[in-house]
Design a protein around this motif. Structure first.
Motif, PDB file in Angstrom:
ATOM      1  N   HIS A  12      14.956  80.941  58.454  1.00 63.60           N
ATOM      2  CA  HIS A  12      15.303  81.850  57.530  1.00 63.60           C
ATOM      3  C   HIS A  12      15.339  83.314  57.860  1.00 63.60           C
ATOM      4  O   HIS A  12      14.575  83.380  58.766  1.00 63.60           O
ATOM      5  N   THR A  28      20.945  91.437  42.846  1.00 67.43           N
ATOM      6  CA  THR A  28      20.677  90.478  43.642  1.00 67.43           C
ATOM      7  C   THR A  28      21.793  91.171  45.257  1.00 67.43           C
ATOM      8  O   THR A  28      21.719  90.787  46.201  1.00 67.43           O
ATOM      9  N   ASP A  36      18.154  83.517  49.144  1.00 64.59           N
ATOM     10  CA  ASP A  36      19.058  82.688  49.538  1.00 64.59           C
ATOM     11  C   ASP A  36      18.818  81.633  48.436  1.00 64.59           C
ATOM     12  O   ASP A  36      17.074  81.068  48.256  1.00 64.59           O
ATOM     13  N   HIS A  37      19.255  80.764  47.126  1.00 64.74           N
ATOM     14  CA  HIS A  37      18.896  80.498  46.495  1.00 64.74           C
ATOM     15  C   HIS A  37      18.731  78.559  45.973  1.00 64.74           C
ATOM     16  O   HIS A  37      18.482  78.054  45.147  1.00 64.74           O
ATOM     17  N   GLY A  38      19.400  78.165  47.404  1.00 66.95           N
ATOM     18  CA  GLY A  38      19.663  77.179  47.320  1.00 66.95           C
ATOM     19  C   GLY A  38      21.321  76.710  47.413  1.00 66.95           C
ATOM     20  O   GLY A  38      21.724  75.486  47.204  1.00 66.95           O
ATOM     21  N   GLU A  39      22.026  77.454  47.231  1.00 70.75           N
ATOM     22  CA  GLU A  39      23.706  77.100  47.226  1.00 70.75           C
ATOM     23  C   GLU A  39      24.581  76.373  47.943  1.00 70.75           C
ATOM     24  O   GLU A  39      24.895  75.503  47.739  1.00 70.75           O
ATOM     25  N   GLU A  40      24.029  76.147  49.097  1.00 66.58           N
ATOM     26  CA  GLU A  40      24.584  75.500  49.865  1.00 66.58           C
ATOM     27  C   GLU A  40      23.814  73.938  50.588  1.00 66.58           C
ATOM     28  O   GLU A  40      24.074  73.253  51.460  1.00 66.58           O
ATOM     29  N   SER A  41      22.385  74.532  50.010  1.00 70.05           N
ATOM     30  CA  SER A  41      21.304  73.577  50.479  1.00 70.05           C
ATOM     31  C   SER A  41      20.786  72.511  49.946  1.00 70.05           C
ATOM     32  O   SER A  41      20.589  71.327  50.080  1.00 70.05           O
ATOM     33  N   ALA A  65      17.058  80.130  41.126  1.00 69.55           N
ATOM     34  CA  ALA A  65      16.869  79.137  42.042  1.00 69.55           C
ATOM     35  C   ALA A  65      16.423  78.069  41.664  1.00 69.55           C
ATOM     36  O   ALA A  65      16.709  76.983  41.641  1.00 69.55           O
ATOM     37  N   GLN A 260      12.426  82.396  51.215  1.00 75.28           N
ATOM     38  CA  GLN A 260      13.169  82.359  49.998  1.00 75.28           C
ATOM     39  C   GLN A 260      13.479  81.873  49.013  1.00 75.28           C
ATOM     40  O   GLN A 260      12.609  80.883  49.072  1.00 75.28           O
ATOM     41  N   ALA A 262      14.776  79.480  47.557  1.00 79.76           N
ATOM     42  CA  ALA A 262      15.309  78.376  47.357  1.00 79.76           C
ATOM     43  C   ALA A 262      14.466  77.284  48.099  1.00 79.76           C
ATOM     44  O   ALA A 262      13.887  76.113  48.048  1.00 79.76           O
ATOM     45  N   GLU A 263      12.475  78.227  48.390  1.00 79.65           N
ATOM     46  CA  GLU A 263      12.169  77.093  49.525  1.00 79.65           C
ATOM     47  C   GLU A 263      11.129  77.491  48.302  1.00 79.65           C
ATOM     48  O   GLU A 263       9.796  76.257  48.230  1.00 79.65           O
TER      49      GLU A 263
END
Length: 293
Positions: A12, A28, A36-41, A65, A260, A262-263
């Motif tokens: 990241h 935001t 990155d909130h995990g939208e793609e992951s 997230a 991030q 998302a982590e």
């Protein structure tokens, strides 16, 4: 490369970031780089299928997230936001509903006991119960010149947001949390390694550790687990809204960068899931390498 391992130090964005300043509570969309909130992951595995979750501060950052991850794991999510965060809240609702679950955004200032009561009543009306309560909303404001510059107004806001709201919501939610449910609080690396310019914030995060461990023992015989996550630096709107220098934010972590949002979410998923069935009174540290007790 599919699920090939990635170097976490470069996965990241790393400092130096553009300097950016926002008025609290922050937005935001104005952040650079975008969080990155995990939208793609984030990929769900049904770990929370048909659970009912309440998340405070779910409009952005870690809260968004967590809401996204919970929805993709099969949970319906009711989350709080401040009126000024309505735009961010709508995006969280969209992400939850896109996952096929109910997403309810509720304006709520958790510094107010009556608003906390109405929040719990709303959750019980909508879901019939509260399977997971995530106390995530928090406030901080840097005061580099020291304790003399921490006003009583700031101190009250920090303590009421970070402690009173958590206390009230736990007290009011416990009667509606069935056996097998859980409470997850957000503490911080600041609880153990306080930064002088965040003295009042760090104090409340230490109190959250103690509260979590005590409440866990109190509720263990009811089959309700209570744990906490202690993040290190995380790239959320709170940062440009409350810190004077964002250029090198997160550089102090051994990994050399901030996390991030998302982590952080997988820790909240694990603690709410059946995989953590024998885990209570624990603090899960997610600091990017900073050792904690």
């Amino acid at each position: 490369m599919g699920n090939a391992p990635q170097d976490p130090t470069t996965k990241h964005p790393q400092p130096e970031f553009p300097q950016q300043d926002q008025e609290p509570p922050g937005r935001t969309g104005a952040m650079d780089p975008a969080p990155d909130h995990g939208e793609e992951s984030y990929r769900g595995n049904g770990l929370l299928r048909d659970r009912a979750a309440v998340v405070t501060g779910g409009d952005s950052g870690i809260g968004r997230a967590v809401a996204l991850a919970y929805a993709r794991e099969g949970a319906d999510v009711l989350f709080t936001h401040l009126p000024a965060e309505a735009d961010d809240a709508r995006e969280t609702v969209r992400l939850v509903e896109e996952a096929g679950r109910r997403g309810l955004a509720v304006p709520c200032d958790i510094r107010d006991e009556e608003q906390c009561r109405r929040l719990v009543e709303r959750a019980v009306t909508e879901f019939g119960r509260i399977d997971v309560l995530v106390n995530n909303a928090a406030y901080q404001m840097s005061q580099p010149e020291g304790i003399e510059d921490i006003s009583t107004e700031q101190f009250d806001r920090v303590v009421h947001t970070n402690l009173y709201g958590m206390f009230w919501l736990c007290k009011m939610s416990v009667p509606h949390i069935p056996s097998g449910g859980s409470i997850i609080n957000t503490t911080s690396v600041q609880a153990y390694k306080p930064s002088p310019h965040l003295l009042d914030y760090a104090m409340t995060k230490g109190a959250i550790v103690t509260f979590t461990q005590g409440l866990a023992q109190m509720l263990a015989d009811r089959g309700v687990r209570v744990n906490a996550v202690a993040p290190g630096p995380v790239w959320t709107p709170l940062i440009p809204a409350t810190l004077p220098d964002t250029k090198k934010f997160g550089e102090q972590a051994p990994m050399g960068r901030p996390a991030q949002p998302a982590e952080m979410a997988p820790a909240y998923v694990f603690l709410a899931s059946e995989h953590a069935g024998f885990i209570t009174a624990e603090i899960m540290n997610a600091t990017g390498g900073t050792p904690l007790p």
